[in-house]
Design a protein around this motif. Structure first.
Motif, short mmCIF file in Angstrom:
data_model
loop_
_atom_site.label_atom_id
_atom_site.label_comp_id
_atom_site.label_asym_id
_atom_site.label_seq_id
_atom_site.Cartn_x
_atom_site.Cartn_y
_atom_site.Cartn_z
N PRO A 1 0.81 -1.22 0.00
CA PRO A 1 0.00 0.00 0.00
C PRO A 1 0.85 1.27 0.00
O PRO A 1 0.48 2.25 -0.67
N GLN A 2 1.95 1.26 0.72
CA GLN A 2 2.82 2.44 0.75
C GLN A 2 3.45 2.68 -0.62
O GLN A 2 3.56 3.84 -1.07
N GLU A 3 3.86 1.62 -1.29
CA GLU A 3 4.44 1.76 -2.61
C GLU A 3 3.40 2.23 -3.63
O GLU A 3 3.70 3.05 -4.52
N LEU A 4 2.19 1.74 -3.50
CA LEU A 4 1.11 2.21 -4.38
C LEU A 4 0.85 3.70 -4.16
O LEU A 4 0.58 4.43 -5.12
N ASP A 5 0.94 4.16 -2.93
CA ASP A 5 0.78 5.60 -2.67
C ASP A 5 1.85 6.40 -3.38
O ASP A 5 1.58 7.49 -3.91
N MET A 6 3.07 5.89 -3.40
CA MET A 6 4.17 6.57 -4.09
C MET A 6 3.87 6.67 -5.59
O MET A 6 4.04 7.72 -6.21
N LEU A 7 3.41 5.57 -6.17
CA LEU A 7 3.11 5.57 -7.59
C LEU A 7 1.92 6.46 -7.91
O LEU A 7 1.90 7.13 -8.95
N ARG A 8 0.93 6.47 -7.03
CA ARG A 8 -0.22 7.35 -7.21
C ARG A 8 0.25 8.82 -7.20
O ARG A 8 -0.14 9.61 -8.06
N ASN A 9 1.07 9.16 -6.22
CA ASN A 9 1.59 10.52 -6.13
C ASN A 9 2.40 10.89 -7.36
O ASN A 9 2.25 11.99 -7.91
N ALA A 10 3.27 9.99 -7.78
CA ALA A 10 4.11 10.27 -8.94
C ALA A 10 3.26 10.54 -10.18
O ALA A 10 3.48 11.50 -10.92
N SER A 11 2.25 9.70 -10.40
CA SER A 11 1.40 9.84 -11.59
C SER A 11 0.60 11.13 -11.55
O SER A 11 0.52 11.87 -12.55
N GLU A 12 0.01 11.43 -10.40
CA GLU A 12 -0.79 12.65 -10.29
C GLU A 12 0.07 13.89 -10.46
O GLU A 12 -0.36 14.86 -11.12
N LYS A 13 1.27 13.87 -9.91
CA LYS A 13 2.13 15.05 -10.01
C LYS A 13 2.62 15.28 -11.44
O LYS A 13 2.77 16.43 -11.88
N VAL A 14 2.88 14.20 -12.17
CA VAL A 14 3.28 14.36 -13.56
C VAL A 14 2.15 14.98 -14.38
O VAL A 14 2.35 15.93 -15.15
N VAL A 15 0.94 14.45 -14.21
CA VAL A 15 -0.20 14.97 -14.97
C VAL A 15 -0.51 16.41 -14.58
O VAL A 15 -0.78 17.27 -15.44
N ASP A 16 -0.49 16.72 -13.29
CA ASP A 16 -0.73 18.10 -12.85
C ASP A 16 0.32 19.05 -13.42
O ASP A 16 0.01 20.20 -13.77
N SER A 17 1.55 18.59 -13.51
CA SER A 17 2.62 19.42 -14.09
C SER A 17 2.37 19.69 -15.56
O SER A 17 2.55 20.81 -16.05
N MET A 18 1.93 18.67 -16.29
CA MET A 18 1.60 18.85 -17.70
C MET A 18 0.49 19.88 -17.87
O MET A 18 0.58 20.77 -18.74
N ALA A 19 -0.56 19.76 -17.06
CA ALA A 19 -1.68 20.68 -17.17
C ALA A 19 -1.24 22.11 -16.88
O ALA A 19 -1.69 23.06 -17.56
N ALA A 20 -0.34 22.29 -15.91
CA ALA A 20 0.14 23.63 -15.58
C ALA A 20 0.94 24.23 -16.72
O ALA A 20 0.83 25.43 -17.02
N VAL A 21 1.75 23.42 -17.38
CA VAL A 21 2.56 23.91 -18.50
C VAL A 21 1.66 24.33 -19.67
O VAL A 21 1.84 25.40 -20.27
N VAL A 22 0.71 23.49 -20.01
CA VAL A 22 -0.19 23.81 -21.13
C VAL A 22 -0.99 25.07 -20.83
O VAL A 22 -1.19 25.93 -21.70
N ALA A 23 -1.42 25.23 -19.58
CA ALA A 23 -2.24 26.38 -19.21
C ALA A 23 -1.48 27.69 -19.25
O ALA A 23 -2.10 28.76 -19.35
N THR A 24 -0.17 27.64 -19.19
CA THR A 24 0.64 28.87 -19.12
C THR A 24 1.49 29.10 -20.35
O THR A 24 2.34 29.99 -20.35
N HIS A 25 1.30 28.33 -21.41
CA HIS A 25 2.08 28.51 -22.63
C HIS A 25 1.16 28.52 -23.83
O HIS A 25 0.05 28.00 -23.79
N GLY A 26 1.66 29.10 -24.90
CA GLY A 26 0.86 29.19 -26.11
C GLY A 26 1.70 29.48 -27.32
O GLY A 26 2.84 29.00 -27.44
N ALA A 27 1.17 30.29 -28.24
CA ALA A 27 1.83 30.58 -29.51
C ALA A 27 3.23 31.13 -29.25
O ALA A 27 3.43 32.00 -28.40
N GLY A 28 4.20 30.61 -30.00
CA GLY A 28 5.57 31.07 -29.88
C GLY A 28 6.43 30.24 -28.95
O GLY A 28 7.66 30.33 -29.00
N ALA A 29 5.81 29.43 -28.10
CA ALA A 29 6.59 28.56 -27.22
C ALA A 29 7.26 27.47 -28.05
O ALA A 29 6.67 26.92 -28.98
#
Length: 395
Positions: free
Chosen positions: A167-195
């Motif tokens: 269960p502890q290892e699954l929590d680590m993988l859950r955190n890793a996956s969520e943080k990667v996706v949240d990071s992607m969403a933040a980058v897309v939301a703050t970048h646009g034409a010319g990047a």
């Protein structure tokens, strides 16, 4: 220098000793000599020496550590490391009974491991090593130092041990996956034409690090190009963007792929991503304990085969954990070739899969979803399952 720690009860160890002993017994192993960073970390319960996190080379040799385990006798486990780890051991007191922290070179580390094995009366046993991770000079020292032993590869033993996550290892993988996706969403939301692709990758690295991840990689494609290397290619209106990134959380890897677009996705793009999602879901709904690994493929592959896009569609499943493409290994036909040694075995609770479908559309470009799915007691749980549609640029 030899350091000693108090003995630890089996139930307090970071891995299942009964499972490991059974795997070693099946493989006919008496001793494990573990040297890969990810497996040493696993056996020690999360410890990895920070100084050599990014590079092993130093002077004319390299950093090499060993975890040594005798079947059925975890109280005799040992650790071979670098002198600078004495300071680290005061901060992170791993459980092994004996630590020899005196090696700067790979051969020195092996000679200390040989001495440890001899002290424990195992010089004539069958020793399991990680062949792909053991340097040639250290291997030669092992054969010369223990001429009466038999050295065999134990990579699969360690893979099978790690396949069932706690269960502890699954929590680590859950955190890793969520943080990667949240990071992607933040980058897309703050970048646009010319990047540029370089701009986006650098921004994603900052976002992942800010969320506590160790950055690993980003495969990035843009527009009609299938090239996934960072470059100065500029994001143009109407261009699709695929971010496929890996970052780890305390060593556990989040490896996800999500799509974005500069502008509004037209109906064709909505349909194309819908085709990919349908294939993903055909696999996902079959994931549960007891399902044979090979049985996850036919329904999804049938959708690929009947699609009018079949000539440029691909589908694959692989295991996830401390590394990508770890057990269970379910197919020999993926982008990373290996034997499908787990295809005929049932899924078990605690296994984690990466499910990915890729389309190399000749006009619209590289379109992909990659999801991380944990096998639960009554089905599955997706990790980081947000932002699976078309994410629109906001900058």
């Amino acid at each position: 220098m030899s350091l000693h720690s108090p003995a630890v009860a089996k139930e307090e160890l970071p891995f299942n000793t009964a499972r490991l002993d059974a795997l070693m017994d099946t493989a006919g192993l008496d001793v494990l000599l573990v040297c890969s960073k990810h497996n040493v970390q696993y056996m020690l319960g999360g410890y990895r020496f920070f100084f050599f996190e990014y590079m092993d080379a130093i002077g004319v040799s390299r950093y090499l550590s060993f975890f040594i385990y005798e079947k059925g006798r975890p109280e005799h486990a040992g650790y071979i490391g670098n002198p600078m780890e004495r300071d680290e051991k005061q901060r992170f007191s791993h459980w092994v009974h004996e630590s020899d922290l005196g090696s700067w070179k790979s051969v020195d580390a092996m000679n200390q491991a040989i001495a440890f094995i001899r002290r424990n009366g195992l010089a004539a046993g069958r020793i399991g090593v990680e062949s792909a991770f053991l340097p040639a000079d250290a291997y030669n020292a092992l054969r010369a130092g223990l001429p009466n032993s038999e050295v065999v590869d134990a990579t699969i033993v360690l893979e099978r041990l790690r396949a069932i996550k706690t269960p502890q290892e699954l929590d680590m993988l859950r955190n890793a996956s969520e943080k990667v996706v949240d990071s992607m969403a933040a980058v897309v939301a703050t970048h646009g034409a010319g990047a540029t692709k370089n701009d986006l990758v650098h921004a994603l690295q900052r976002e992942e690090v800010a969320r506590g991840l160790t950055w690993q990689f980003c495969l990035i494609s843009m527009g009609q190009s299938f090239n996934r290397a960072p470059s100065d290619q500029i994001w143009q209106p109407g261009d699709v963007l695929c971010l496929d990134s890996g970052g780890n959380y305390n060593g556990w890897v989040g490896d996800m792929a999500r799509m974005a677009i500069l502008g509004e996705p037209d109906s064709e793009l909505q349909d194309l991503l819908g085709v990919i999602d349908e294939i993903q879901q055909a696999c996902r709904r079959l994931i549960r304990p007891g399902t044979l690994g090979r049985d996850l493929f036919p329904e999804a592959q049938a959708l690929v085969d009947v699609s009018r896009h079949k000539d440029y569609l691909s589908f694959v499943i692989h295991g996830m954990g401390l590394i990508t493409h770890e057990a269970p290994r379910l197919t020999p036909n993926g982008s990373v070739p290996y034997e499908a040694s787990d295809a005929a075995l049932p899924l078990e609770e605690g296994m984690v899969l990466s499910v990915e479908t890729t389309m190399l559309h000749p006009r619209r470009g590289f379109i992909k979803l990659e999801d991380t799915i944990a096998v639960t007691s009554n089905g599955y749980e997706p990790f980081g399952d947000g932002h699976r549609g078309w994410n629109q640029a906001g900058g």
